[in-house]
Design a protein around this motif. Sequence first.
Motif, PDB file in Angstrom:
ATOM      1  N   LYS A  93      46.535  67.976  65.730  1.00 33.73           N
ATOM      2  CA  LYS A  93      46.056  67.825  67.112  1.00 33.73           C
ATOM      3  C   LYS A  93      47.168  68.149  68.098  1.00 33.73           C
ATOM      4  O   LYS A  93      46.932  68.798  69.113  1.00 33.73           O
ATOM      5  CB  LYS A  93      45.528  66.409  67.345  1.00 33.73           C
ATOM      6  N   LEU A  94      48.389  67.701  67.797  1.00 36.67           N
ATOM      7  CA  LEU A  94      49.523  67.995  68.679  1.00 36.67           C
ATOM      8  C   LEU A  94      49.787  69.499  68.732  1.00 36.67           C
ATOM      9  O   LEU A  94      50.027  70.058  69.801  1.00 36.67           O
ATOM     10  CB  LEU A  94      50.782  67.264  68.204  1.00 36.67           C
ATOM     11  N   TYR A  95      49.765  70.160  67.556  1.00 38.18           N
ATOM     12  CA  TYR A  95      49.974  71.601  67.519  1.00 38.18           C
ATOM     13  C   TYR A  95      48.904  72.328  68.326  1.00 38.18           C
ATOM     14  O   TYR A  95      49.198  73.210  69.121  1.00 38.18           O
ATOM     15  CB  TYR A  95      49.944  72.133  66.083  1.00 38.18           C
ATOM     16  N   GLU A  96      47.652  71.943  68.118  1.00 41.14           N
ATOM     17  CA  GLU A  96      46.565  72.604  68.832  1.00 41.14           C
ATOM     18  C   GLU A  96      46.650  72.352  70.331  1.00 41.14           C
ATOM     19  O   GLU A  96      46.391  73.254  71.128  1.00 41.14           O
ATOM     20  CB  GLU A  96      45.219  72.147  68.264  1.00 41.14           C
ATOM     21  N   SER A  97      47.037  71.141  70.709  1.00 36.38           N
ATOM     22  CA  SER A  97      47.204  70.824  72.117  1.00 36.38           C
ATOM     23  C   SER A  97      48.326  71.663  72.729  1.00 36.38           C
ATOM     24  O   SER A  97      48.182  72.202  73.836  1.00 36.38           O
ATOM     25  CB  SER A  97      47.519  69.331  72.280  1.00 36.38           C
ATOM     26  N   ARG A  98      49.430  71.785  72.016  1.00 33.24           N
ATOM     27  CA  ARG A  98      50.570  72.581  72.514  1.00 33.24           C
ATOM     28  C   ARG A  98      50.182  74.051  72.636  1.00 33.24           C
ATOM     29  O   ARG A  98      50.539  74.709  73.612  1.00 33.24           O
ATOM     30  CB  ARG A  98      51.765  72.408  71.570  1.00 33.24           C
ATOM     31  N   ILE A  99      49.446  74.561  71.657  1.00 28.57           N
ATOM     32  CA  ILE A  99      48.984  75.948  71.712  1.00 28.57           C
ATOM     33  C   ILE A  99      48.101  76.145  72.937  1.00 28.57           C
ATOM     34  O   ILE A  99      48.246  77.128  73.666  1.00 28.57           O
ATOM     35  CB  ILE A  99      48.239  76.333  70.416  1.00 28.57           C
ATOM     36  N   HIS A 100      47.210  75.199  73.180  1.00 30.74           N
ATOM     37  CA  HIS A 100      46.327  75.286  74.352  1.00 30.74           C
ATOM     38  C   HIS A 100      47.152  75.283  75.646  1.00 30.74           C
ATOM     39  O   HIS A 100      46.900  76.084  76.552  1.00 30.74           O
ATOM     40  CB  HIS A 100      45.331  74.130  74.350  1.00 30.74           C
TER      41      HIS A 100
END
Length: 120
Positions: A93-100
Amino acid sequence: MKIGNKIRKLRELRNFTQEYMAAQLNLSQTAYCKIEKDETKVSIVRLEQIAKILSISVKEILSFDEQSFFGNMSPHPNTGHGIPHSVIPEEKKLYESRIHQLKEENKHLRDLILYLQKGS
């Protein structure tokens, strides 16, 4: 892979800077850099401090293998980018949030460039 390189890779995966790590360890950035370059030996106490900052165990640092970590990836259903199977859901979730966030920042910067180009 040497311990300093493992620490560097794990730091980069957390998106931490050398300056951040150095500050957390009460070191200069130069002294911390020497750890990552294997120019200074890392005591078990220092390794435990680094592990705590990276939110992992000393064992995970010592056993980190970039090839097995990144070699075991599957494409994300929406983006097609690889996500390691070993990533826990919270990290994912953190990775996806950072990518977003980065995509939004890129869009904003592109819009700003277009705006500035029109003004010229």
